[in-house]
Design an enzyme around this catalytic site. Structure first.
Site, mmCIF file in Angstrom:
data_model
loop_
_atom_site.group_PDB
_atom_site.id
_atom_site.type_symbol
_atom_site.label_atom_id
_atom_site.label_comp_id
_atom_site.label_asym_id
_atom_site.label_seq_id
_atom_site.Cartn_x
_atom_site.Cartn_y
_atom_site.Cartn_z
ATOM 1 N N GLY A 60 0.831 -1.188 0.000
ATOM 2 C CA GLY A 60 0.000 0.000 0.000
ATOM 3 C C GLY A 60 0.867 1.240 0.000
ATOM 4 O O GLY A 60 2.090 1.172 -0.117
ATOM 5 N N LYS A 90 -2.728 -3.965 7.050
ATOM 6 C CA LYS A 90 -2.086 -2.818 6.408
ATOM 7 C C LYS A 90 -1.254 -2.094 7.454
ATOM 8 O O LYS A 90 -1.709 -1.845 8.569
ATOM 9 C CB LYS A 90 -3.137 -1.890 5.805
ATOM 10 C CG LYS A 90 -2.539 -0.706 5.056
ATOM 11 C CD LYS A 90 -3.618 0.207 4.493
ATOM 12 C CE LYS A 90 -4.321 -0.416 3.312
ATOM 13 N NZ LYS A 90 -5.200 0.563 2.620
ATOM 14 N N ASP A 97 -10.582 4.611 -5.507
ATOM 15 C CA ASP A 97 -9.572 3.758 -6.145
ATOM 16 C C ASP A 97 -10.142 2.392 -6.502
ATOM 17 O O ASP A 97 -9.588 1.351 -6.133
ATOM 18 C CB ASP A 97 -8.363 3.603 -5.226
ATOM 19 C CG ASP A 97 -7.113 3.100 -5.955
ATOM 20 O OD1 ASP A 97 -7.091 3.173 -7.204
ATOM 21 O OD2 ASP A 97 -6.168 2.650 -5.283
#
Length: 365
Positions: A120, A140, A225
């Site tokens: 990411g 993440k 996105d």
């Protein structure tokens, strides 16, 4: 987001892939390996993209070269040796900008690293298992908690069976962690193996993502996105939209960079903040990619991609893809309209999809 190798044939060790890039870019393999850092066969190409060494179009071609499906000479058309050498010559340690992945079985707080799913904006995304629930999760990692807290807020607001579920927001070793359930493999990885998917399968994906966007937009957010890498599908269970790291409130402050991933970003996102209709455009491009096996737009930078989006003159899908009917073709083409006002909302597109895409399969969404 499966940890399995993205290649369909041929050698899959990371060194083999790096040797191909080194030959094409005319650089030392050792220098390339130092820039990439520790990786494995399943994520080496994702890592090359995350480090800015190759773009996503070259990544797809590299996958095909490694699998023996494309000649290495064709890859030379997509990789600029001067650009690769300049990237390697910057001399900035990779760890200063993007943390290197942890090894297998390393500890992240109460979680054990089981693999690297990708990268990411803030660093690696790991595969793990929730220690209490026993379900697969994605972790993440970011240097600061602020961005992940904002992403967590968007996930909570958009809660829906077609949106990945927030499992945890934690800190470990001076890093912030955002943990979500891992509902299947990303469409991007599936397309690396299969090139294109059957229309019925793509239509199921479309219905699931449209349902997720309805929930997201209703909550007052733009996802920002939508792309193959952010659509998850398992053999059973719902299609899920993931990675809300670019999500922002519809009425929030304008972003300072181009929203989204350039080949899938709506034209208006290159000049101004995107809207819920921008998500619809990105989904349409994702569906075109899944049905035809290639993205509609390619470019080395934002300017080239913007020009590509503005120059598009789409052929109806029912002309070129067997199994796509006129109604489905027309709906996807309207979703990809250059003018945001000509695109349907997520709710309108989902309602139209129930007719245009036909009945869902047994696993339904």
């Amino acid at each position: 987001m499966s940890p399995s190798s993205p290649f369909t044939a041929g050698p899959t060790r990371p060194g083999f892939v790096l040797e191909i890039v080194a030959r094409v870019a005319r650089v030392e393999p050792a220098a390339l390996a130092r820039a990439v850092g520790p990786t494995d066969a399943a994520t080496v190409i994702d890592t090359l993209v995350a480090r800015g060494i190759i773009d996503r179009v070259a990544a797809r071609a590299l996958t095909m070269v490694a699998a023996g499906e494309l000649d290495e000479r064709d890859l030379r058309q997509l990789i600029d040796p001067a650009a690769v050498r300049a990237r390697l010559a910057r001399g900035v340690p990779v760890a200063a900008t993007v943390p290197l992945p942890l090894p297998l079985n390393a500890k992240l707080g109460r979680y054990t690293v089981r693999g690297v799913l990708g990268h990411g904006r803030g660093g690696p995304v790991y595969r793990s298992v929730h220690p209490l629930l026993g379900v697969p999760v994605a972790i993440k990692v970011a240097a600061t908690a602020g961005p992940l807290r904002a992403e967590a807020a968007a996930l909570v607001a958009a809660a829906h069976r077609n949106v990945v579920r927030l499992c945890d927001l934690d800190e470990a070793g001076g890093q912030a962690l955002l943990v979500t359930d891992l509902g299947g493999e990303s469409l991007a990885r599936t397309l690396r193996r299969k090139h294109a998917l059957a229309p019925r399968r793509v239509f199921r994906l479309a219905r699931g993502v449209l349902a997720a966007l309805c929930a997201t937009h209703r909550a007052g957010f733009v996802h920002g996105d939508v792309k193959p890498g952010n659509v998850l599908a398992a053999r059973s269970g719902p299609i899920q939209l993931c990675d809300f790291g670019s999500a922002r409130r519809t009425a929030g402050p304008a972003p300072t960079v181009v929203e989204g991933t350039w080949p899938y970003a709506a034209p208006e996102c290159f000049d101004a903040p995107g809207s819920p209709k921008s998500d619809i455009y990105s989904l349409a491009h994702t569906l075109y990619h899944a049905l035809t096996g290639r993205p509609l737009v390619a470019g080395r930078d934002a300017a080239e991609c913007r020009a590509g989006h503005l120059a598009l003159d789409l052929d109806p899908l029912h002309w070129t893809v067997p199994g796509v009917g006129r109604a489905a073709s027309d709906l996807i083409r309207r979703m990809a309209a250059r003018d945001p006002d000509a695109r349907p909302s997520a709710r309108e597109a989902l309602a139209a999809a129930r007719t245009a895409f036909g009945p869902d399969d047994a696993t339904g969404d």
